[in-house]
Design a protein around this motif. Structure first.
Motif, PDB file in Angstrom:
ATOM      1  N   ASP A  13      -6.632  -2.898  12.611  1.00  0.00           N
ATOM      2  CA  ASP A  13      -7.423  -2.930  11.382  1.00  0.00           C
ATOM      3  C   ASP A  13      -6.734  -2.263  10.198  1.00  0.00           C
ATOM      4  O   ASP A  13      -7.274  -2.273   9.094  1.00  0.00           O
ATOM      5  CB  ASP A  13      -8.778  -2.249  11.603  1.00  0.00           C
ATOM      6  CG  ASP A  13      -9.641  -2.977  12.613  1.00  0.00           C
ATOM      7  OD1 ASP A  13      -9.635  -4.220  12.626  1.00  0.00           O
ATOM      8  OD2 ASP A  13     -10.316  -2.289  13.405  1.00  0.00           O
ATOM      9  N   VAL A  14      -5.568  -1.647  10.400  1.00  0.00           N
ATOM     10  CA  VAL A  14      -4.972  -0.841   9.337  1.00  0.00           C
ATOM     11  C   VAL A  14      -4.693  -1.636   8.059  1.00  0.00           C
ATOM     12  O   VAL A  14      -4.909  -1.113   6.963  1.00  0.00           O
ATOM     13  CB  VAL A  14      -3.710  -0.062   9.792  1.00  0.00           C
ATOM     14  CG1 VAL A  14      -4.060   1.002  10.795  1.00  0.00           C
ATOM     15  CG2 VAL A  14      -2.641  -0.962  10.289  1.00  0.00           C
ATOM     16  N   ALA A  15      -4.245  -2.866   8.161  1.00  0.00           N
ATOM     17  CA  ALA A  15      -3.966  -3.643   6.943  1.00  0.00           C
ATOM     18  C   ALA A  15      -5.253  -3.868   6.146  1.00  0.00           C
ATOM     19  O   ALA A  15      -5.272  -3.684   4.921  1.00  0.00           O
ATOM     20  CB  ALA A  15      -3.300  -4.975   7.294  1.00  0.00           C
ATOM     21  N   GLY A  16      -6.315  -4.246   6.826  1.00  0.00           N
ATOM     22  CA  GLY A  16      -7.597  -4.455   6.158  1.00  0.00           C
ATOM     23  C   GLY A  16      -8.160  -3.165   5.592  1.00  0.00           C
ATOM     24  O   GLY A  16      -8.707  -3.137   4.482  1.00  0.00           O
ATOM     25  N   LEU A  17      -8.033  -2.079   6.349  1.00  0.00           N
ATOM     26  CA  LEU A  17      -8.494  -0.783   5.854  1.00  0.00           C
ATOM     27  C   LEU A  17      -7.691  -0.359   4.630  1.00  0.00           C
ATOM     28  O   LEU A  17      -8.242   0.160   3.657  1.00  0.00           O
ATOM     29  CB  LEU A  17      -8.373   0.279   6.954  1.00  0.00           C
ATOM     30  CG  LEU A  17      -9.388   0.173   8.084  1.00  0.00           C
ATOM     31  CD1 LEU A  17      -9.000   1.105   9.231  1.00  0.00           C
ATOM     32  CD2 LEU A  17     -10.788   0.474   7.595  1.00  0.00           C
ATOM     33  N   SER A  18      -6.391  -0.605   4.666  1.00  0.00           N
ATOM     34  CA  SER A  18      -5.536  -0.261   3.537  1.00  0.00           C
ATOM     35  C   SER A  18      -5.994  -0.979   2.271  1.00  0.00           C
ATOM     36  O   SER A  18      -6.061  -0.383   1.197  1.00  0.00           O
ATOM     37  CB  SER A  18      -4.086  -0.596   3.853  1.00  0.00           C
ATOM     38  OG  SER A  18      -3.269  -0.310   2.741  1.00  0.00           O
ATOM     39  N   GLU A  19      -6.329  -2.265   2.390  1.00  0.00           N
ATOM     40  CA  GLU A  19      -6.825  -3.021   1.233  1.00  0.00           C
ATOM     41  C   GLU A  19      -8.105  -2.392   0.685  1.00  0.00           C
ATOM     42  O   GLU A  19      -8.281  -2.293  -0.529  1.00  0.00           O
ATOM     43  CB  GLU A  19      -7.081  -4.475   1.620  1.00  0.00           C
ATOM     44  CG  GLU A  19      -5.825  -5.284   1.828  1.00  0.00           C
ATOM     45  CD  GLU A  19      -6.126  -6.716   2.232  1.00  0.00           C
ATOM     46  OE1 GLU A  19      -7.171  -7.258   1.812  1.00  0.00           O
ATOM     47  OE2 GLU A  19      -5.314  -7.286   2.986  1.00  0.00           O
ATOM     48  N   LEU A  20      -8.993  -1.982   1.583  1.00  0.00           N
ATOM     49  CA  LEU A  20     -10.230  -1.329   1.154  1.00  0.00           C
ATOM     50  C   LEU A  20      -9.937  -0.050   0.391  1.00  0.00           C
ATOM     51  O   LEU A  20     -10.540   0.220  -0.646  1.00  0.00           O
ATOM     52  CB  LEU A  20     -11.095  -0.962   2.368  1.00  0.00           C
ATOM     53  CG  LEU A  20     -11.938  -2.029   2.996  1.00  0.00           C
ATOM     54  CD1 LEU A  20     -12.640  -1.465   4.224  1.00  0.00           C
ATOM     55  CD2 LEU A  20     -12.959  -2.574   2.020  1.00  0.00           C
ATOM     56  N   PHE A  21      -9.020   0.749   0.908  1.00  0.00           N
ATOM     57  CA  PHE A  21      -8.735   2.040   0.291  1.00  0.00           C
ATOM     58  C   PHE A  21      -8.021   1.895  -1.050  1.00  0.00           C
ATOM     59  O   PHE A  21      -8.160   2.760  -1.913  1.00  0.00           O
ATOM     60  CB  PHE A  21      -7.979   2.955   1.249  1.00  0.00           C
ATOM     61  CG  PHE A  21      -8.808   3.368   2.432  1.00  0.00           C
ATOM     62  CD1 PHE A  21     -10.132   3.753   2.286  1.00  0.00           C
ATOM     63  CD2 PHE A  21      -8.277   3.360   3.710  1.00  0.00           C
ATOM     64  CE1 PHE A  21     -10.917   4.128   3.368  1.00  0.00           C
ATOM     65  CE2 PHE A  21      -9.041   3.735   4.799  1.00  0.00           C
ATOM     66  CZ  PHE A  21     -10.360   4.134   4.622  1.00  0.00           C
ATOM     67  N   VAL A  22      -7.278   0.803  -1.258  1.00  0.00           N
ATOM     68  CA  VAL A  22      -6.700   0.547  -2.580  1.00  0.00           C
ATOM     69  C   VAL A  22      -7.836   0.361  -3.577  1.00  0.00           C
ATOM     70  O   VAL A  22      -7.818   0.908  -4.678  1.00  0.00           O
ATOM     71  CB  VAL A  22      -5.763  -0.686  -2.564  1.00  0.00           C
ATOM     72  CG1 VAL A  22      -5.426  -1.128  -3.980  1.00  0.00           C
ATOM     73  CG2 VAL A  22      -4.492  -0.371  -1.798  1.00  0.00           C
ATOM     74  N   ASP A  23      -8.872  -0.375  -3.165  1.00  0.00           N
ATOM     75  CA  ASP A  23     -10.028  -0.564  -4.026  1.00  0.00           C
ATOM     76  C   ASP A  23     -10.758   0.763  -4.243  1.00  0.00           C
ATOM     77  O   ASP A  23     -11.277   1.046  -5.310  1.00  0.00           O
ATOM     78  CB  ASP A  23     -10.977  -1.601  -3.419  1.00  0.00           C
ATOM     79  CG  ASP A  23     -12.139  -1.912  -4.319  1.00  0.00           C
ATOM     80  OD1 ASP A  23     -11.899  -2.475  -5.402  1.00  0.00           O
ATOM     81  OD2 ASP A  23     -13.284  -1.550  -3.968  1.00  0.00           O
ATOM     82  N   PHE A  24     -10.771   1.594  -3.221  1.00  0.00           N
ATOM     83  CA  PHE A  24     -11.484   2.876  -3.220  1.00  0.00           C
ATOM     84  C   PHE A  24     -10.810   3.908  -4.127  1.00  0.00           C
ATOM     85  O   PHE A  24     -11.456   4.555  -4.934  1.00  0.00           O
ATOM     86  CB  PHE A  24     -11.549   3.379  -1.778  1.00  0.00           C
ATOM     87  CG  PHE A  24     -12.245   4.682  -1.559  1.00  0.00           C
ATOM     88  CD1 PHE A  24     -13.574   4.842  -1.892  1.00  0.00           C
ATOM     89  CD2 PHE A  24     -11.588   5.745  -0.963  1.00  0.00           C
ATOM     90  CE1 PHE A  24     -14.235   6.039  -1.662  1.00  0.00           C
ATOM     91  CE2 PHE A  24     -12.233   6.943  -0.719  1.00  0.00           C
ATOM     92  CZ  PHE A  24     -13.564   7.085  -1.074  1.00  0.00           C
ATOM     93  N   GLU A  28      -1.876   2.691  -2.780  1.00  0.00           N
ATOM     94  CA  GLU A  28      -1.441   2.056  -1.532  1.00  0.00           C
ATOM     95  C   GLU A  28      -1.414   3.097  -0.414  1.00  0.00           C
ATOM     96  O   GLU A  28      -1.100   4.261  -0.657  1.00  0.00           O
ATOM     97  CB  GLU A  28      -0.033   1.459  -1.698  1.00  0.00           C
ATOM     98  CG  GLU A  28       0.043   0.291  -2.653  1.00  0.00           C
ATOM     99  CD  GLU A  28      -0.545  -0.985  -2.084  1.00  0.00           C
ATOM    100  OE1 GLU A  28      -0.499  -1.179  -0.852  1.00  0.00           O
ATOM    101  OE2 GLU A  28      -1.070  -1.792  -2.877  1.00  0.00           O
ATOM    102  N   SER A  29      -1.742   2.674   0.787  1.00  0.00           N
ATOM    103  CA  SER A  29      -1.681   3.568   1.943  1.00  0.00           C
ATOM    104  C   SER A  29      -0.362   3.390   2.671  1.00  0.00           C
ATOM    105  O   SER A  29       0.226   2.298   2.654  1.00  0.00           O
ATOM    106  CB  SER A  29      -2.815   3.249   2.912  1.00  0.00           C
ATOM    107  OG  SER A  29      -4.065   3.481   2.323  1.00  0.00           O
ATOM    108  N   ASN A  30       0.079   4.432   3.329  1.00  0.00           N
ATOM    109  CA  ASN A  30       1.236   4.365   4.198  1.00  0.00           C
ATOM    110  C   ASN A  30       0.727   3.798   5.526  1.00  0.00           C
ATOM    111  O   ASN A  30       0.062   4.509   6.288  1.00  0.00           O
ATOM    112  CB  ASN A  30       1.823   5.771   4.367  1.00  0.00           C
ATOM    113  CG  ASN A  30       2.986   5.810   5.325  1.00  0.00           C
ATOM    114  OD1 ASN A  30       3.073   5.033   6.275  1.00  0.00           O
ATOM    115  ND2 ASN A  30       3.877   6.759   5.100  1.00  0.00           N
TER     116      ASN A  30
END
Length: 131
Positions: A13-24, A28-30
């Motif tokens: 799920d990390v790619a999808g979570l990363s997209e969410l956190f960019v919005d948040f 960008e997440s590592n």
């Protein structure tokens, strides 16, 4: 439209979570660090990262942590943070489904109350908080 489903986050799920956190938070997440951290969190029974899906797309997440307390009867409490729902899905009950999953986790862990962490400048999150 697919039914919204909620489940415990997995390393895929990390790619999808990363997209969410960019919005948040706009950053960008590592992904390597996130995957490693998610594996550590997932192995800890005091943590639960819930993920909301529409089909195969991550549309929301929230993290619950069962915390120990020293006050009174020393009952555990649930700390909820990192609550994010994609703007397109806000107002459609996704946050409510995420909160229910975390409340269920808190109940299993005998948590007596819940603390929700939210940034004070995030007015939209406060508009949807229970009164």
């Amino acid at each position: 439209m697919n039914p919204i489903t909620i489940r415990k986050a997995e390393s895929d799920d990390v790619a999808g979570l990363s997209e969410l956190f960019v919005d948040f938070n706009g950053k960008e997440s590592n992904l390597t660090a996130m995957k490693k951290q998610l594996e550590v969190i997932s192995a800890n029974p005091d943590y639960y990262v819930a993920v909301a899906y529409d089909g195969d797309r991550v549309i929301g997440t929230a993290m619950g942590i069962a915390c120990y307390d020293l006050v009174g009867d020393c009952n555990s409490f649930l700390l909820i943070e990192n609550v994010v729902v994609l703007p397109k899905y806000q107002g459609q009950g996704v946050g409510k489904l995420l909160m229910q999953a975390l409340e269920d986790f808190g109940e299993i862990n005998h948590c007596k109350y819940v603390i929700l962490v939210s940034e004070s400048k995030r007015e939209s999150s406060l508009e949807h908080s229970p009164t």
